[in-house]
Write an enzyme that holds these catalytic residues in place. Sequence first.
Site, PDB file in Angstrom:
ATOM      1  N   GLY A 218      -0.507   4.391   0.820  1.00 39.08           N
ATOM      2  CA  GLY A 218       0.106   3.421  -0.091  1.00 39.08           C
ATOM      3  C   GLY A 218       1.293   4.011  -0.812  1.00 39.08           C
ATOM      4  O   GLY A 218       1.427   5.233  -0.966  1.00 39.08           O
TER       5      GLY A 218
ATOM      6  N   GLY B 231       4.043   3.150  -4.287  1.00 36.99           N
ATOM      7  CA  GLY B 231       4.215   2.380  -5.502  1.00 36.99           C
ATOM      8  C   GLY B 231       5.557   2.647  -6.136  1.00 36.99           C
ATOM      9  O   GLY B 231       6.442   3.259  -5.526  1.00 36.99           O
TER      10      GLY B 231
ATOM     11  N   GLY C 175       5.622   6.701  -6.856  1.00 39.99           N
ATOM     12  CA  GLY C 175       5.163   7.728  -5.945  1.00 39.99           C
ATOM     13  C   GLY C 175       4.380   7.173  -4.779  1.00 39.99           C
ATOM     14  O   GLY C 175       4.369   5.969  -4.520  1.00 39.99           O
TER      15      GLY C 175
ATOM     16  N   ASP D 158      -0.391  -3.721 -15.863  1.00 35.82           N
ATOM     17  CA  ASP D 158       0.085  -3.955 -14.492  1.00 35.82           C
ATOM     18  C   ASP D 158      -1.082  -4.321 -13.579  1.00 35.82           C
ATOM     19  O   ASP D 158      -1.224  -3.791 -12.485  1.00 35.82           O
ATOM     20  CB  ASP D 158       0.808  -2.716 -13.965  1.00 35.82           C
TER      21      ASP D 158
END
Length: 844
Positions: free
Chosen positions: A653, A655, A658, A783
């Site tokens: 993943g 973001g 990072g 978030d």
Amino acid sequence: MHKGLVPRELASLHNLEVLALGYNNFTGSIPVEIGNLKGLTRLHLASNMLVGEIPTEIANLRNLTKLYLSFNRLSGPVHAFLGGLQKLQILYLGPNRFSGPIPPSLGNLSSLLVLDVQINGLTGSIPESLGNLNLLNVLSLTSNSLTGSIPHTLGKLSSLVEFYLNGNQLEGSIPPSVYNFSSLQIFSVQYNNLSGPISYHLGNKFPQLQNLSIDNNRFHGSIPESLCNASMLEIVQLSENFFSGVIPKCLGATMKSLSALLLSYNQLEARNDADWDFISSLTNSSMLQYLALGHNKLQGVLPNSMANLSTNLRYFSVSGNMLRGNIPEGIGNLVNLQHLQVDGNFLDGKIPESIGNLRILVELYLSNNGLSGPIPPMLGNLTALIILDLSQNVLTGPIPSSLGSCPLETLSLAFNQLIGSIPKEIFLISALSVSMELQGNMLTGTFPQEVSNLVNLGYLNVSDNRISGLIPASLAQCRSLQYLSIEGNLFQGPIPASMSQMKGLLVLDVSRNNLSGDIPVFLGDMQGLAILNISFNNFEGEVPKRELFLNASAALIEGNYGLCGGIPQFNLHPCSNHTSEKWSHKLVVLISVGSAVLCIMLVLFALFAHRKLRSKFTMTRRVPSLHSGQHIRVTYVELVRATSGFASENLIGTGSFGSVYKGRMMNGNQEVIVAVKVLNLEQRGASQSFVAECETLRCIRHRNLVKILTVCSSIDSRGLDFKALVFEFMPNGDLDQWQHSRLLEDGSHGVLSLTQRIDIAIDVASALEYLHHNKPVPIVHCDLKPSNILLDNDMVSHVGDFGLARFLQQDDTSLPEISSGWATRRGTIGYAAPGLPLITDVHL
């Protein structure tokens, strides 16, 4: 203004055929005496201010062919007796305030050409009997509260030219029979809850189509290539659905009259140069004015062919995609462009100077990219520019003084690497009224006195720069200012007394500066002020016991070691009236601090010596258990080994700050799987995100929160700073993947059951309940979204990614009294996830 229609006058008009009293501002109700005008063929009462119900006596008007009651304030039901007016050809009933269902009897009006009941409060389903209106040209049921599905019987309306069902609550798919409207020119079903794919043959079925508006529904599947055969199309609105696949390359090839192509907020893709060929095709549409491609899954590079799009183009958006490379220099050819939005991508390179050729540009959004280099002074040529947003890039150099020539209302240059002083010309933009955001740069110099010109400005943020000198007294002239943040600079001296005139101020943050002197008493008396942060300065003396200073969550004063008194919640020592005692106390504090520093230095020296000795005689060390309850120390080399050198095949993943890698580490003699989040420290805000996540995770523990195992703050192989966090690995990925059918190891697609969805919602709610009531300080995640909700082996959800988290008492946007217009924006801006999660956190 007329008092109303006079019944006595109407009573003598028995032979009247046309009664046209529209646009006269008549008030009152429709007189029942109109029912006596049995020879009436046309009744026009539109655009008045009539109230009440349609009188039943109108049922007597058997010769009536045209009835205009639109644009009044009529109410009550649409009576069934209207279905008995067999000669009726035109029926206009909207906008009004009618309620209840559409009577099925309207299906008896076999001569009807126009049925318009738009903008009322009608409910229930669409009667199937409307399919009997064989001669109907226009059907408008727009903006009501109709439910149910579109009746398949409407497919019998073979003469239909205009079809409006938009702005209701209709569900289900479009019946195949509806695609038989061969004469259809306008097809509008936007703003409903319709779903399913649209017909692959749509363009062939509607050869006369000029307006296709099906946006804001739940349609899925690909955009049919047959759409290219509808050569008369002028408006195509497919935004805010779930369309996927590539955009047909033929769009525009035959659509010479196309003026608007709106495809934003879907799942459309472009993975290579060939997938962008539709741009070249659209160069044939010389009338194109609006092209919206934002918030899809478009990748690659913006083709240079966009420079050849119609010079009539006024709106162009590719926001929120995954574009890379440069902004084409040829964009300056689109000389009539008024709205340019390329924010939220991975674009790099310089801002093209050719943008300065777009002399009538009104809005320019280039934020959230990787654009570098200086801000082109040519932007000063944009003498119609109202919004300029260049925030969150890596722009360097000074702020061009030429921007003072733009009539800006909103200016955001935040979170770049800008240097130099703020040019005074910026403060001479009298139009600045919404916001000026310059925070997160490296600006220096003093704050210009010309700030007094911003008398209409509502939001001003210059925090986290290197601005020095005094806070200018002229700032008090900004009487409309609601949010003022100058935190994290080098301001010194007192808070000017003139700021007491700023009556509209809601939030004032002057923390982390070198301000000194007493706390001004007037700050406690400012009626509108909801948040005051003066922490970490050099203020001294007694804290006023006035209004705002009686609320420890509204007045933040920590880090000012010369303060005393105040309410008990401030935990300050009592004030002394004797100067000698004050100096004595300061001396005690200085001696105490000095002693503490000396002790710390000695302890650190001892630890350093001990470590050197241990490393000298011990060549190996045992790695503690990852699940022993202690945060072990882990080195950069160990993380490289665990992730096979941060190999791409271990990437799980990415973001904002990072990437996350799957890794394998030893737990005693057993190998365990971990998730390693490596911060991209070249991204502005990454270091702050690392600190925020560490600060949050060190003081929370809950079964529905992601468990941190350890952190690493070190130097990488290139000698650069390296920061990473190590978490428990969640084998079932994140909720976002499951919402879009997660691909399982056996090749099948996993779908969440209703029970699993409810369990996940409960888990997330439990985590938020814990965070929001955390002791001693509540925490706001800021978030929360599906990609930040991770699932373990048992499909138990764990909330993660606390890089934007805030402790509530320090959050200057936490109080509901603060205008959301001036609140600090955090998290994924504009984010609205479909489906789960239903539990939301503070998300500004």
